[in-house]
Design an enzyme around this catalytic site. Sequence first.
Site, PDB file in Angstrom:
ATOM      1  CD  GLU A 136      -2.499  -1.402   2.668  1.00  0.00           C
ATOM      2  OE1 GLU A 136      -3.667  -1.778   2.514  1.00  0.00           O
ATOM      3  OE2 GLU A 136      -2.028  -1.059   3.769  1.00  0.00           O
TER       4      GLU A 136
ATOM      5  CB  CYS B  97      -8.208   1.368   7.959  1.00  0.00           C
ATOM      6  SG  CYS B  97      -8.012   0.802   6.271  1.00  0.00           S
TER       7      CYS B  97
END
Lengths: 640, 640
Positions: A313, A409
């Site tokens: 990521e 998240c």
Amino acid sequence: MRIDDINEIELKQVKINDGFWSARQKLITEVVIPYQESILEDKVPGVEKSHAFANFRIAAGLEEGEFYGMVFQDSDVAKWLEAVAYSLCIKPDEDLERRADEIIDIISKAQQPDGYLNTYFTMKAPEKRWTNLHECHELYCAGHMMEAAAAYYKATGKDTLLQVMERMSDHIENRFISEKREGIPGHQEIEIGLMKLYHATGKEKFLKLALHFIDERGKDPEYFIRENNNRGWKHEILDPYNTKYNQSFAPVREQKAAQGHSVRAVYMYTAMADLAKAAEDDGLWKACEAIWDNMVNKKMYITGGIGSSAEGEAFTVDYDLPNDSVYAETCASVGLIFFAKKMLDLNPSNQYADIMERALYNGVISGMQLDGKRFFYVNPLEVNPGISGELFGFKHVLPERPAWYQCACCPPNVARLLTSLGQYAWSEGRDTIYSHLSIGGRAEFRAARISVDSKSPWEGNVTYWIEPTQTGKEFTLSVRVPSYAKNAVFYLNGRKLEDQQDIRLGYYYFKRIWRSGDTLQLKYDMEVRRVHANTLVRENIGCVALLRGPIVYCFEERDNGKNLQELWTRKKDTIEAGDYEPEVLNGIVRLKMKGLRIFANDELYFEGEFRQQEVEMTAIPYYAWGNRGLNQMRVWMHEY
Amino acid sequence: MRIDDINEIELKQVKINDGFWSARQKLITEVVIPYQESILEDKVPGVEKSHAFANFRIAAGLEEGEFYGMVFQDSDVAKWLEAVAYSLCIKPDEDLERRADEIIDIISKAQQPDGYLNTYFTMKAPEKRWTNLHECHELYCAGHMMEAAAAYYKATGKDTLLQVMERMSDHIENRFISEKREGIPGHQEIEIGLMKLYHATGKEKFLKLALHFIDERGKDPEYFIRENNNRGWKHEILDPYNTKYNQSFAPVREQKAAQGHSVRAVYMYTAMADLAKAAEDDGLWKACEAIWDNMVNKKMYITGGIGSSAEGEAFTVDYDLPNDSVYAETCASVGLIFFAKKMLDLNPSNQYADIMERALYNGVISGMQLDGKRFFYVNPLEVNPGISGELFGFKHVLPERPAWYQCACCPPNVARLLTSLGQYAWSEGRDTIYSHLSIGGRAEFRAARISVDSKSPWEGNVTYWIEPTQTGKEFTLSVRVPSYAKNAVFYLNGRKLEDQQDIRLGYYYFKRIWRSGDTLQLKYDMEVRRVHANTLVRENIGCVALLRGPIVYCFEERDNGKNLQELWTRKKDTIEAGDYEPEVLNGIVRLKMKGLRIFANDELYFEGEFRQQEVEMTAIPYYAWGNRGLNQMRVWMHEY
């Protein structure tokens, strides 16, 4: 270096009443936060079990059971509490506050006698506390709970959680400073949390502890390798040698580029910028400026998306910004906004405000379905059904927003950002009020109460009504004029201001003795802009992106037919911005243009001419894509 | 359906003496085959141990030790033996033949009393024989050894290995036909091997066994799931539910598209086409035609590369042909040539010959470094240093050819194809000789001996000298005129033939009573062709590929500077094919053209104009890329 005394305002000072944002805040308070609460309480059937509230109840000795969930499951509760705190500032809700008080009470009971708070280690492996900072998120969870504590204290005046987290901070300080144990967080966040405690209480110890972790980071790039070797057990599959991933490859003051896991990165940069100001640390400020420059000028999607690679990521190399195999996590764009705001408070400038606004109106809210019920983690700039979400290299790029994930998240991050939006719209200096974003509503400052009416993002027309708190006292109202504004004109009490002298970095400074009822109006044209990418971005050669105001546009199959890659917009053609259509996609302005569909016959490879056909093309705001079922989407369109 | 009696010729009938191919055959015989032998014998330091010869010696009881290597390690020996057999046809070599005889002798000793041959199972798990056809490659290895046996028999007249493999075939027949045990290969190849035994011996049992496996395949798509469940152990990580991967999702006669693992697929299609002819099976032929059409018209790179995805080394969906995250394994293009040749022998047509030639001159030989010492498995059409081979989605796309791999499939496949090239250049029917590829040399047929002089691929000029074996007997010489030939003219004994009447599917049929010394010359123009891709291939919109004759061209950084994506070729500009340059990249014709470099300033996103600069652009043959160090490369160039 000269650091002006510009401060974040209190959320309670602002009441948003805006054609664009009020509905979105309402979605958060009425849909997202309640839904999130049911998930944390395991009341949503068909969604993977959260167990996050239960973990705290069990750790508090109020319930029998085992820990369940990710090692950072506690942070889900923290993020929810933080969003609840902000939402109570927007809209008081006694029932919600009572439930939040209850969970805070449980959290306080889950705290250990020595101040330690973390349900995973408390239940699963108390003897392993603090031995795996690399993978196990203890400091990360503490940071989020500190943010919640500060927010809840400011929203309600209640300090139970604040005290819990002060004890936890003291526990951490004791271990890492007094006892001189080495250690830095594997996922930065504690630094932000400590700074929030500092801002809420003014206690220097929080600032010092934050600075400690910032100073320690990267001093010894082998720290995590050593920790890993000493420990002899692993939790996840993180590679301790990958020091870029968690930005521990060099002392932070020597870092010059955005590197590694994008959320870790922007959380750290946010704390660095905050500390640069609070501790008047020139080295941190310079590092932030260099990193900012690299990030937004070499590694940012036009939507404000950052972190282009699914692997880790992460940020990759300069100009590597693929549209279809993109990552651009919603959380990373939220963090980019955190960072931008801290940079703005150091130095009000369009170089930060333009990007903050770009991320907000595009890469962040694209993460949320218009009904607030589904969320993107990955925000692609090109989606091709049958490939996106299906094939190698594209499996992570879902073509439709999925429901809540186990690693939850992004939705809470959007929730806490949008509920605290007022703090991003304004800052207040010693004698200057800064308007960064033209969002409608009311705000109360030391010098004045200001009401705002704004047609943003669809029209360049903002009016400020000023009511000074003291008569006869001079102060400055600094209004940002976005870089995209054309023919910007200010009107003071209806009279056009012919020459504004004090313009700095896109901010127009109006210093005068304001009188009650004074109005300052800003009007500007918002042309449709044809924006090109640097030719080092391989994927966008020969392509154009259309923007109007802060809004990046995209094209969907739904409006334009299949095979969007066959559509070409012609430079010579004018693009019409339509009227605001309240019924379309919750209210948008569409762009209409003529264009060409250039296409081939059946052959895979051929010599000779393509076929072509004049077509009408329609673009919609990027943030609204994917709300009408599975279909193709592109931001960058071929142009000739 | 009418199947002409067109046959593959014997390799010994042809002697290649060609400006382009002779040097490449020499590389194979003098560099690749000896190198391969040293690897199989574990004599190359620094290369991962092969142990393939040792496995046979141990299984034969001639040496102590354990099996080492992949479950299909035996096939490396088989492919080497096959290439050795072909190379002996090109260039007799007593020493090499003696060493091959020795290893064949060892193989015969490794065969079990019941005919079974496989060193992995013999040494590691004799009780597990035939229980994991899905993952364990017993039939695959047998197929390759059958190919070697047939080739070695034809090359040398020695039948030791042929007898070994006949016994193995009988063993397999006994199990799967007589004893009626269900089973199909997890990796097709046995079908080709059996057909080679059939062609070498004329024994129908081989054809019937091949047809058995073809008929069984996909009859029950759940076969591998059941095998997996019954067995209770796994070797690899193959998913038995992925029936596309190994083309067991439907009966082969019902398959209409190229699916799954591309090498498995083309090996199967090759056997199907061979069986269609040998067994006069209309259903197989029709399936082959449908699959061919799908593969070459929807799933093939312009280089003749197939199988676009690294995941499963597989075909994906129609028109999914990314240039930079490509797979396009060298072996798959080799298999495409196998399939094409079988289709040609069913129906001589440019639809097969053009593709066979395309793959041969591009996607296959791009796999081999010009010095024969390094090999690409993946053949990208775009390489970007810093991204290719490094970042997520591109790690498999190496920007430079690596040395020999442990899974050594591609180099031996190139070796066996190029050493047997004569069989792809010609076919012979009852009374017709077919020239599919204009490759210089001599060939002996029943009707005539023909010498060929060819300037291919650099010039359209081929001359055939005919010496009939019988005087006064009529026969037909059928010469393919490639689709790219412009202004093709034939000259008979120097006299231009004004109107050729018998032209079918790109083949020109000359039926006459040929006299000794007759010459037939074909001349044509080879313009540089600007070729476009179907607009359903998203990656190639606005781009052009340059071809001349069978050669696909590419652009390298070495000739054109960095950032090739900034280079545009203009439709209006002429492209010059230079003279043949024997010193450049082992002899090539370069293309030169004017073009534009369109580039940007520093900004990542901007309104307004690009900068531009007229430049000289140079293209080289795609197969020759990557021979001058690490650099950027593109086939598809922007065009306007």
